[in-house]
Scaffold this active site. Structure first.
Site, PDB file in Angstrom:
ATOM      1  N   GLY A   1       0.767  -4.934   0.790  1.00  0.00           N
ATOM      2  CA  GLY A   1      -0.445  -4.763   0.117  1.00  0.00           C
ATOM      3  C   GLY A   1      -0.400  -5.787  -0.937  1.00  0.00           C
TER       4      GLY A   1
ATOM      5  N   GLU B   1      -0.654  -8.949  -0.272  1.00  0.00           N
ATOM      6  CA  GLU B   1      -1.868 -10.276  -0.273  1.00  0.00           C
ATOM      7  C   GLU B   1      -2.649  -9.985  -1.623  1.00  0.00           C
ATOM      8  OE1 GLU B   1      -2.026  -6.628   2.600  1.00  0.00           O
ATOM      9  OE2 GLU B   1      -2.664  -7.996   3.896  1.00  0.00           O
TER      10      GLU B   1
ATOM     11  N   ALA C   1       1.157  -1.466   0.272  1.00  0.00           N
ATOM     12  CA  ALA C   1      -0.044  -0.070  -0.100  1.00  0.00           C
ATOM     13  C   ALA C   1       0.915   1.181  -0.054  1.00  0.00           C
ATOM     14  CB  ALA C   1      -0.921   0.144   1.759  1.00  0.00           C
TER      15      ALA C   1
HETATM   16  C1  HXC Z   1       5.230   4.232  -1.261  1.00  0.00           C
HETATM   17  C2  HXC Z   1       7.420   3.445  -2.530  1.00  0.00           C
HETATM   18  C3  HXC Z   1       6.083   2.335  -1.473  1.00  0.00           C
HETATM   19  C4  HXC Z   1       5.145   2.293  -0.907  1.00  0.00           C
HETATM   20  C5  HXC Z   1       8.408   2.015  -2.847  1.00  0.00           C
HETATM   21  N1  HXC Z   1       8.216   2.964  -2.888  1.00  0.00           N
HETATM   22  N2  HXC Z   1       7.273   1.011  -2.064  1.00  0.00           N
HETATM   23  N3  HXC Z   1       5.873   4.409  -1.550  1.00  0.00           N
HETATM   24  N4  HXC Z   1       4.664   3.382  -0.704  1.00  0.00           N
HETATM   25  N5  HXC Z   1       4.676   0.803  -0.164  1.00  0.00           N
HETATM   26  C6  HXC Z   1       9.103   4.136  -3.560  1.00  0.00           C
HETATM   27  C7  HXC Z   1       9.853   4.461  -2.712  1.00  0.00           C
HETATM   28  O1  HXC Z   1       9.785   5.698  -1.681  1.00  0.00           O
HETATM   29  C8  HXC Z   1      10.727   5.677  -3.815  1.00  0.00           C
HETATM   30  O2  HXC Z   1      10.823   6.443  -4.174  1.00  0.00           O
HETATM   31  C9  HXC Z   1      10.942   4.169  -4.322  1.00  0.00           C
HETATM   32  O3  HXC Z   1       9.744   3.551  -4.464  1.00  0.00           O
HETATM   33  C10 HXC Z   1      11.754   3.077  -5.092  1.00  0.00           C
HETATM   34  O4  HXC Z   1      11.925   3.135  -4.414  1.00  0.00           O
HETATM   35  P1  HXC Z   1      12.740   2.853  -3.002  1.00  0.00           P
HETATM   36  O5  HXC Z   1      12.816   2.344  -1.595  1.00  0.00           O
HETATM   37  O6  HXC Z   1      13.768   4.113  -3.036  1.00  0.00           O
HETATM   38  O7  HXC Z   1      13.658   1.137  -4.030  1.00  0.00           O
HETATM   39  P2  HXC Z   1      14.526   0.267  -3.101  1.00  0.00           P
HETATM   40  O8  HXC Z   1      15.859   0.945  -2.438  1.00  0.00           O
HETATM   41  O9  HXC Z   1      15.394  -0.609  -4.380  1.00  0.00           O
HETATM   42  O10 HXC Z   1      13.972  -0.499  -2.517  1.00  0.00           O
HETATM   43  C11 HXC Z   1      12.671  -1.280  -2.942  1.00  0.00           C
HETATM   44  C12 HXC Z   1      12.300  -1.252  -1.063  1.00  0.00           C
HETATM   45  C13 HXC Z   1      11.327  -1.079  -0.716  1.00  0.00           C
HETATM   46  C14 HXC Z   1      12.901  -2.651  -0.792  1.00  0.00           C
HETATM   47  C15 HXC Z   1      10.758  -2.245  -2.199  1.00  0.00           C
HETATM   48  O11 HXC Z   1      10.909   0.526  -1.735  1.00  0.00           O
HETATM   49  C16 HXC Z   1      10.428  -0.580   0.002  1.00  0.00           C
HETATM   50  O12 HXC Z   1      11.032  -1.427   1.257  1.00  0.00           O
HETATM   51  N6  HXC Z   1       9.519  -0.412   0.026  1.00  0.00           N
HETATM   52  C17 HXC Z   1       8.694  -0.404   1.556  1.00  0.00           C
HETATM   53  C18 HXC Z   1       7.930  -1.573   1.146  1.00  0.00           C
HETATM   54  C19 HXC Z   1       6.558  -1.827   2.264  1.00  0.00           C
HETATM   55  O13 HXC Z   1       6.798  -1.563   4.099  1.00  0.00           O
HETATM   56  N7  HXC Z   1       5.632  -2.389   1.881  1.00  0.00           N
HETATM   57  C20 HXC Z   1       4.423  -2.397   2.985  1.00  0.00           C
HETATM   58  C21 HXC Z   1       3.735  -1.083   2.716  1.00  0.00           C
HETATM   59  S1  HXC Z   1       2.134  -0.933   3.869  1.00  0.00           S
HETATM   60  P3  HXC Z   1      11.349   7.848  -3.919  1.00  0.00           P
HETATM   61  O14 HXC Z   1      10.356   9.067  -4.500  1.00  0.00           O
HETATM   62  O15 HXC Z   1      12.115   7.954  -2.747  1.00  0.00           O
HETATM   63  O16 HXC Z   1      12.702   8.403  -5.393  1.00  0.00           O
HETATM   64  C22 HXC Z   1       1.167  -2.347   3.081  1.00  0.00           C
HETATM   65  C23 HXC Z   1       0.100  -2.555   3.836  1.00  0.00           C
HETATM   66  C24 HXC Z   1      -1.479  -2.990   3.587  1.00  0.00           C
HETATM   67  O17 HXC Z   1       1.267  -2.581   1.957  1.00  0.00           O
HETATM   68  C25 HXC Z   1      -2.139  -2.421   4.549  1.00  0.00           C
HETATM   69  C26 HXC Z   1      -2.773  -1.214   4.632  1.00  0.00           C
HETATM   70  C27 HXC Z   1      -4.499  -1.161   4.602  1.00  0.00           C
END
Ligand code: HXC
Length: 258
Positions: free
Chosen positions: A109, A112, A64
């Protein structure tokens, strides 16, 4: 559609989540678009297979959208979970067979939505995880429910509590994915699986999907009763006469029902 690309070839629809700059993170706008897309597709008898993937080579869906959730209130969080639940449940229960082509990160997500698909095919480079507890939340798009149903309660708890990211091999080992293929062969593998399913009785496949899904939430006796009545129902189809007739006449079957 701003964040989705849809490509329909014959009876197979490819839906690509297309926000590569945010690693295809699901914001409310994308969830809204996906719901509208699936709602329309659900009624289309000419589409029997749906392949879901993410744009680019790095991510399937990285979760998400964290930037949208950061300042959201509890009420907004709840609304987002409900929107995703409505969308993913539609995906899970629509008559079409859904195949997740997991081309990279499937986190939160993203994992999921893959789990709401009927089948998951992963590129060797795919990575899976439920990082929510590290963000101070819990999986809210079905992860606490679908992950444990797929891989068992113990493994689901470990993945959710530790937030460990696992590779495609480990995901395959624990039953989270059906098949692993080299990244460059991912889409071909998904289309090949789609084509194989298309050769089977369409009504029978949809009915089996419905019975499997419903049975997961029933006691065994109720599930077996549902299976028996659905089995009987399948006897009323053209495909049943054609499929069995073709076998007895030693010729290929022409299955058409959907
Ligand atoms: C918003 C995201 C994002 C996310 C990545 N990006 N994941 N933006 N939401 N979930 C964005 C980053 O901010 C970044 O933007 C760009 O995508 C590239 O990501 P990087 O982090 O620079 O890439 P990298 O270093 O290769 O790392 C990849 C990654 C990491 C390991 C996938 O991005 C990461 O950990 N992302 C978050 C994953 C996460 O925690 N997902 C769960 C979310 S909670 P910029 O603008 O800086 O270039 C969820 C809850 C569901 O899903 C239920 C809710 C009700």
């Amino acid at each position: 559609m701003k964040n989705l690309t849809i490509d329909i070839q014959g009876q197979i629809a490819l839906v690509q989540i297309n926000r590569p700059k945010a690693l295809n993170a699901l914001n409310s706008e994308t969830l809204d678009e996906l719901y509208a897309c699936l709602k329309e597709m659900e009624l289309r008898r000419d589409i029997r297979i749906l392949i879901l993937t993410g744009a680019g080579t790095k991510a399937f869906v990285a979760g998400a959208d964290i930037s949208e959730m950061h300042q959201a209130t509890a009420v907004e969080g709840l609304a987002m979970a409900r929107l995703a639940d409505r969308t993913f449940s539609l995906l899970e229960n629509m008559p079409q067979v859904s195949i997740a082509a997991v081309n990279g990160y499937a986190l939160g997500g993203g994992c999921e939505i893959a789990m709401a698909c009927d089948i998951r095919v992963a590129a060797e480079t795919a990575k899976f995880g439920q990082p929510e507890c590290g963000l101070g939340i819990i999986p809210g798009f079905g992860g606490t429910q679908r992950l444990s149903r797929l891989v068992g309660k113990g493994r689901a708890k470990e993945l959710i509590f530790t937030c460990d990211m696992i590779d495609a091999q480990e995901a395959y080992r624990i039953g989270l994915v059906n098949q692993i293929v080299p990244a460059e062969e991912l889409m071909d593998a998904c289309y090949a699986m789609g084509q194989k399913i298309l050769k089977k009785g369409g009504y029978a496949v949809s009915l089996a999907k419905r019975v499997i899904n419903a049975g997961m939430d029933m006691d065994l006796a109720s599930g077996l009763e549902l299976e028996a009545t659905s089995f009987g129902l399948a006897f009323s189809t053209h495909d049943k006469y054609e499929g069995m007739g073709a076998f007895l006449e030693k010729r290929p079957a022409q299955l058409t029902d959907f």
